[in-house]
Design a protein around this motif. Structure first.
Motif, PDB file in Angstrom:
ATOM      1  N   PRO A   1      -1.844  15.786  -0.688  1.00 16.66           N
ATOM      2  CA  PRO A   1      -1.317  14.487  -0.261  1.00 16.66           C
ATOM      3  C   PRO A   1      -0.594  14.587   1.081  1.00 16.66           C
ATOM      4  CG  PRO A   1      -0.849  14.855  -2.584  1.00 16.66           C
ATOM      5  CD  PRO A   1      -1.385  16.154  -2.042  1.00 16.66           C
TER       6      PRO A   1
ATOM      7  N   TRP B   1      -4.862  10.789   1.596  1.00 17.99           N
ATOM      8  CA  TRP B   1      -4.073  10.658   2.820  1.00 17.99           C
ATOM      9  C   TRP B   1      -3.834   9.192   3.114  1.00 17.99           C
ATOM     10  CZ3 TRP B   1      -5.843  14.460   7.233  1.00 17.99           C
ATOM     11  CH2 TRP B   1      -5.752  15.787   6.764  1.00 17.99           C
ATOM     12  N   LEU B   2      -2.666   8.910   3.676  1.00 15.17           N
ATOM     13  CA  LEU B   2      -2.334   7.565   4.133  1.00 15.17           C
ATOM     14  C   LEU B   2      -1.946   7.651   5.602  1.00 15.17           C
ATOM     15  CD1 LEU B   2      -1.757   4.555   3.594  1.00 15.17           C
ATOM     16  CD2 LEU B   2       0.574   5.217   2.928  1.00 15.17           C
TER      17      LEU B   2
ATOM     18  N   TYR C   1       1.217   4.097  -2.909  1.00 11.74           N
ATOM     19  CA  TYR C   1       1.002   5.512  -2.605  1.00 11.74           C
ATOM     20  C   TYR C   1       2.185   6.347  -3.078  1.00 11.74           C
ATOM     21  CZ  TYR C   1      -0.258   9.740  -0.038  1.00 11.74           C
ATOM     22  OH  TYR C   1      -0.586  11.033   0.285  1.00 11.74           O
TER      23      TYR C   1
ATOM     24  N   GLU D   1      -6.865   6.521   3.784  1.00 12.72           N
ATOM     25  CA  GLU D   1      -6.679   5.077   3.965  1.00 12.72           C
ATOM     26  C   GLU D   1      -5.883   4.854   5.242  1.00 12.72           C
ATOM     27  OE1 GLU D   1      -5.536   0.997   1.592  1.00 12.72           O
ATOM     28  OE2 GLU D   1      -4.967   2.927   0.712  1.00 12.72           O
TER      29      GLU D   1
ATOM     30  N   ARG E   1       1.984   7.017  -6.654  1.00  8.89           N
ATOM     31  CA  ARG E   1       0.899   7.943  -7.021  1.00  8.89           C
ATOM     32  C   ARG E   1       0.337   8.560  -5.738  1.00  8.89           C
ATOM     33  NH1 ARG E   1      -4.326   6.545 -10.908  1.00  8.89           N
ATOM     34  NH2 ARG E   1      -5.041   8.690 -11.156  1.00  8.89           N
ATOM     35  N   PRO E   2       0.988   9.591  -5.206  1.00 11.71           N
ATOM     36  CA  PRO E   2       0.555  10.174  -3.926  1.00 11.71           C
ATOM     37  C   PRO E   2      -0.723  10.989  -4.056  1.00 11.71           C
ATOM     38  CG  PRO E   2       2.440  11.379  -4.794  1.00 11.71           C
ATOM     39  CD  PRO E   2       2.215  10.220  -5.721  1.00 11.71           C
ATOM     40  N   GLU E   3      -1.822  10.362  -3.720  1.00 11.04           N
ATOM     41  CA  GLU E   3      -3.118  11.035  -3.737  1.00 11.04           C
ATOM     42  C   GLU E   3      -3.857  10.700  -2.450  1.00 11.04           C
ATOM     43  OE1 GLU E   3      -5.182   9.746  -7.202  1.00 11.04           O
ATOM     44  OE2 GLU E   3      -3.967  10.945  -8.592  1.00 11.04           O
TER      45      GLU E   3
ATOM     46  N   ILE F   1       8.437   6.566   1.333  1.00 16.82           N
ATOM     47  CA  ILE F   1       7.563   7.342   0.439  1.00 16.82           C
ATOM     48  C   ILE F   1       8.222   8.678   0.106  1.00 16.82           C
ATOM     49  CG2 ILE F   1       5.362   8.587   0.320  1.00 16.82           C
ATOM     50  CD1 ILE F   1       4.141   6.308   2.008  1.00 16.82           C
TER      51      ILE F   1
ATOM     52  N   VAL G   1       0.880  12.037   4.504  1.00 15.05           N
ATOM     53  CA  VAL G   1       1.119  10.750   5.147  1.00 15.05           C
ATOM     54  C   VAL G   1       1.292  11.007   6.644  1.00 15.05           C
ATOM     55  CG1 VAL G   1       2.624   8.719   5.298  1.00 15.05           C
ATOM     56  CG2 VAL G   1       2.224   9.825   3.076  1.00 15.05           C
TER      57      VAL G   1
ATOM     58  N   ILE H   1       0.842  -1.207   0.000  1.00 11.89           N
ATOM     59  CA  ILE H   1       0.000   0.000   0.000  1.00 11.89           C
ATOM     60  C   ILE H   1       0.872   1.250   0.000  1.00 11.89           C
ATOM     61  CG2 ILE H   1      -1.614   1.349   1.400  1.00 11.89           C
ATOM     62  CD1 ILE H   1      -2.861  -1.336   2.272  1.00 11.89           C
ATOM     63  N   ALA H   2       1.926   1.248   0.826  1.00 12.00           N
ATOM     64  CA  ALA H   2       2.828   2.407   0.878  1.00 12.00           C
ATOM     65  C   ALA H   2       3.550   2.598  -0.452  1.00 12.00           C
ATOM     66  CB  ALA H   2       3.834   2.225   2.014  1.00 12.00           C
TER      67      ALA H   2
END
Length: 448
Positions: free
Chosen positions: A197, A100-101, A93, A224, A96-98, A118, A199, A89-90
């Motif tokens: 974006p 919030w993670l 992300y 997410e 394609r950083p879109e 990331i 994290v 998942i990371a």
């Protein structure tokens, strides 16, 4: 006059570097000085220097996806799958950083490594991220109020909240003063409203984070949340060791195929109830998704079913933690002793992050405010993280603490099975359990 000068030949500021806007009296900008456009390059350079002083990436160069071990080190297959899932998942992300993670996990589980990976991947793509721990960020903002500061607070805060990719490490470790919470909310709210974006890593339950911040983390369409179950690799990399919490070994002979359906003593309705209970347990043991709660009076087989599920999971190679609730609370209280070599946090983390947890005899514990709080924190964490959990209780759900009962009543995550048969009162199997051989541990009756 503020520091800084403009270009000597600038026709706007005539070399002063600042201008006053031509606005009427009463306008919020009346009489204020603003940087001239001829100073923009200088201002941008100052901002970049300020960001470099705040950014922690230089110390995290080694944390890349290539240096991350997605299968862990000596951890169970279930936790390996969880850790690899977080890694994938990371990585997706980073590519394609879109949105919030949010990476949630205990100390040393790898969430900061993934967040830094990331950021380092973004650097290879020409994107300059801002990576900062939350306490450092707040200290940086406070420092801008000092008379010796050459960087205005407004400029610092504006850059943080508008940067193209922001990575906030260790949310929840900051001093939660009203000012700090206000600044964090302004930051969260701006980035949420502008879909920037972001994290975030935290070792806190989301339920324990300030409600205003949590509201921005609760949008499943934009945020997410990934819970990492791996233990602290710095403590050896494997599963928690030396724990005396797990009492599953006392119930090692309890299997689903030895569950007594009591055909000789019960009517058809009673036998059918036990058959359905065993079938429910078999299906859950084969594919443990969500929660299952066995209710009914003492002596009807609840503990046998719960222990049999745990033994079947162990047989398949997946760890299970079996704890009796009053014993669990005693273990947690014992960490307050000066002689204890285990902290409350570490012991509690071991339980709430267990790949599979069996809580036996819920409702028989001493219902002190402290006990209720610990049980709610435990059950709520596993509820939010969707971790497989089996509960046995002789208490009716309607009589439980409402905060617990409402989670058990969520049919989308929890199945409640009530054993309606009378208690088992005799037979050689029960007799043998009442008279253990000398030198063997005393076991609780399996008929609960």
């Amino acid at each position: 006059m503020p520091d800084g000068v403009g270009k000597p030949d600038c026709p706007v500021c005539r070399g002063l570097g600042y201008i006053r806007l031509d606005v009427p009296v009463g306008h919020p900008h009346f009489g204020k000085l603003f940087p001239c456009t001829c100073r923009m390059d200088e201002i941008d350079k100052q901002r970049q220097q300020s960001v470099r002083a705040l950014n922690n990436l230089q110390a995290l160069e080694r944390f890349t996806f290539g240096t991350f071990s997605p299968d862990g080190n000596g951890i169970s297959p279930e936790r390996q799958r969880n850790l690899r899932g977080a890694y994938e998942i990371a990585l997706a992300y980073a590519q394609r950083p879109e949105g919030w993670l949010v990476l949630v996990g205990g100390y040393g589980c790898g969430k900061t490594h993934l967040a830094a990976a990331i950021a380092n991947h973004a650097l290879t793509q020409g994107l300059v991220p801002l990576f900062v721990t939350v306490p450092d960020l707040l200290d940086h903002l406070r420092a801008s109020f000092a008379p010796s500061s050459t960087d205005a607070y407004t400029d610092r805060f504006e850059h943080v909240r508008t940067t193209r990719l922001l990575i906030l490490d260790d949310l929840g470790t900051e001093s939660a003063t009203p000012w700090a919470l206000e600044k964090l909310f302004q930051l969260f709210n701006h980035r949420y409203m502008n879909r920037l974006p972001t994290v975030i890593t935290t070792n806190q339950d989301l339920e324990r984070i300030d409600a205003r911040l949590r509201s921005r983390l609760a949008d499943p369409l934009f945020v997410e949340v990934v819970t990492i179950l791996a233990p602290d690799y710095r403590a050896g990399g494997g599963e928690p060791v030396g724990s005396n919490l797990n009492t599953l070994s006392f119930y090692g002979d309890l299997r689903l195929d030895t569950f007594d359906l009591r055909r000789r003593e019960l009517d058809k309705e009673g036998v059918d109830n036990l058959v359905n209970a065993r079938t429910t347990a078999q299906e859950y043991a084969a594919r443990p998704e969500g929660w299952i709660v066995f209710t009914g009076p003492n002596g009807v087989g609840k503990t046998h079913l719960a222990a049999a599920i745990a033994n079947e999971r162990e047989r398949l190679g997946y760890p299970a933690l079996f704890v009796v609730v009053p014993d669990l609370l005693d273990h947690l209280r014992a960490t307050f002793s000066p002689q204890s070599n285990t902290s409350l946090d570490r012991r509690f983390e071991e339980v709430r992050r267990a790949p599979m947890l069996i809580l036996d005899d819920l409702g028989t514990e001493s219902a002190t405010p402290w006990a209720r709080e610990k049980l709610f924190q435990l059950i709520n964490f596993r509820y939010v993280a969707r971790l497989p959990t089996v509960v046995t209780t002789s208490e009716r759900l309607e009589g439980m603490d409402p905060k617990l009962a409402i989670r058990f009543m969520d049919v989308s995550r929890c199945k409640v099975f009530t054993l309606t048969v009378p208690p088992y009162l005799g037979g050689s199997n029960m007799q043998s359990r009442q008279s253990p051989k000398p030198g063997t541990p005393t076991r609780r009756s399996s008929r609960k």
